[in-house]
Design an enzyme around this catalytic site. Structure first.
Site, mmCIF file in Angstrom:
data_model
loop_
_atom_site.group_PDB
_atom_site.id
_atom_site.type_symbol
_atom_site.label_atom_id
_atom_site.label_comp_id
_atom_site.label_asym_id
_atom_site.label_seq_id
_atom_site.Cartn_x
_atom_site.Cartn_y
_atom_site.Cartn_z
ATOM 1 N N CYS A 56 -22.657 48.024 -49.497
ATOM 2 C CA CYS A 56 -22.844 49.332 -48.871
ATOM 3 C C CYS A 56 -23.264 50.366 -49.907
ATOM 4 O O CYS A 56 -22.429 50.891 -50.642
ATOM 5 C CB CYS A 56 -21.562 49.779 -48.169
ATOM 6 N N CYS A 80 -21.753 53.809 -49.369
ATOM 7 C CA CYS A 80 -20.340 53.891 -49.755
ATOM 8 C C CYS A 80 -20.172 53.999 -51.265
ATOM 9 O O CYS A 80 -19.371 54.788 -51.765
ATOM 10 C CB CYS A 80 -19.581 52.649 -49.276
ATOM 11 N N ASP A 81 -20.925 53.192 -51.999
ATOM 12 C CA ASP A 81 -20.645 53.007 -53.424
ATOM 13 C C ASP A 81 -21.731 53.499 -54.368
ATOM 14 O O ASP A 81 -21.538 53.462 -55.593
ATOM 15 C CB ASP A 81 -20.387 51.514 -53.695
#
Length: 315
Positions: free
Chosen positions: A136, A139-140
């Site tokens: 992701c 997300c990261d």
């Protein structure tokens, strides 16, 4: 086989399932939640979560899930271990079998089983999980500002993630197995023209290396051909963008799904088209796949379940 009757059954324990349990518990629906194979969902495999509201200093993924679970239990949610192995949604009450041993008859059902990211199947993906391997970018990606990363995949999702990461990282390698991109033409053009993205066509990632996290990737160019070339490329992060598999198989005979398996809901609602059956989180979200959007959909599903039961005098 043992049978139990419940007002509100929630299958799945990520942000969607736990948030649904919080709202259903506060509405006195006495929700029963089965946590599935991975209690807490995908976030339990994540280290720092910095984009979930309410945690200004960030929070560890497993801790975030524990907090959500504890909040749901505070309002009386019945949390249980177990995996849904079969379902019959032909009529209410809806029947769900747990571990092939027990059947629950539910007046309302919230499906929050999530989606599983597809991986290449390398042992190193497990070795470096949370240490440089991610599925992701949204997300990261923040953790890789001004660093070098690689994205695996050749479709629209891979191109979108590469472009997103290129806005943060100093360099993005897009590792593509085929000699072309499968993405839409406009996405291809954006990737190929981006100064910080280098597309490695006809390349396979066959391993990762590093002492305390990912430091590089083992690559093979034109694998199996006479001019096969093996070499290493230094990177700080390794992102998989080869798709997700929604965990919807046991519900497919009853609910509408797209060609991949994501449950299709009515408009912006969690309604599946079956009265009293709702879908929340990544199992019904091919676009965003974020903890906060999953939590929001879990909220919607629980509110819809309460309204459904209230209209029928069951609350």
């Amino acid at each position: 086989m043992e049978t139990e009757k419940v007002k509100c059954l929630i299958i799945g324990s990520g942000p969607a399932g736990y948030t649904a349990a919080i709202y259903a518990g506060r509405a006195n629906l006495a929700p029963v939640l089965y946590e599935g194979l991975q209690p807490g969902g995908q976030l339990t495999q994540t280290t720092d979560v910095e984009n979930f509201p309410g945690y200004p200093a960030g929070v560890q993924g497993p801790q975030l899930m524990e907090d959500l679970k504890a909040q749901a239990q505070r309002f009386g949610a019945d949390m249980r271990f177990g995996v849904a192995t079969a379902a019959d949604l032909s009529e209410a009450p809806y029947r769900v079998t747990i571990d092939g041993e027990k059947t629950l008859e539910a007046e309302t059902l919230i499906i929050a089983t999530g989606a599983t990211a597809k991986y290449l199947g390398l042992e190193d993906e497990k070795k470096y999980a949370g240490m440089g391997v991610s599925a992701c970018a949204t997300c990261d990606g923040f953790f890789y500002r001004k660093k070098v990363v690689a994205v695996v995949g050749g479709g629209d999702t891979a191109c979108e993630e590469a472009i997103y990461l290129a806005g943060l990282a100093s360099k993005v390698y897009l590792i593509v197995r085929k000699p072309y991109l499968r993405a839409s033409r406009i996405m291809q053009e954006r990737v190929l023209k981006h100064e910080r993205i280098e597309v490695l066509f006809e390349h396979n990632a066959v391993g990762l290396y590093g002492d305390n996290g990912v430091e590089g990737v083992h690559l093979v160019r034109r694998m199996g051909e006479a001019d096969e070339q093996r070499y290493d490329r230094a990177i700080d992060g390794f992102f998989l963008a080869i798709g997700h598999k929604p965990n919807s198989d046991i519900f497919k005979p009853w609910v509408k799904t797209d060609e991949v398996g994501y449950i299709m809901t009515e408009g912006d609602s969690p309604r599946t088209g079956i009265p009293g059956v709702f879908a929340a989180g990544d199992v019904a979200d091919p676009h965003y796949r974020q903890a906060i959007t999953a939590a929001a959909s879990g909220c919607k599903a629980a509110i819809e379940a309460e309204r459904y039961l209230s209209e029928r005098g069951m609350v």
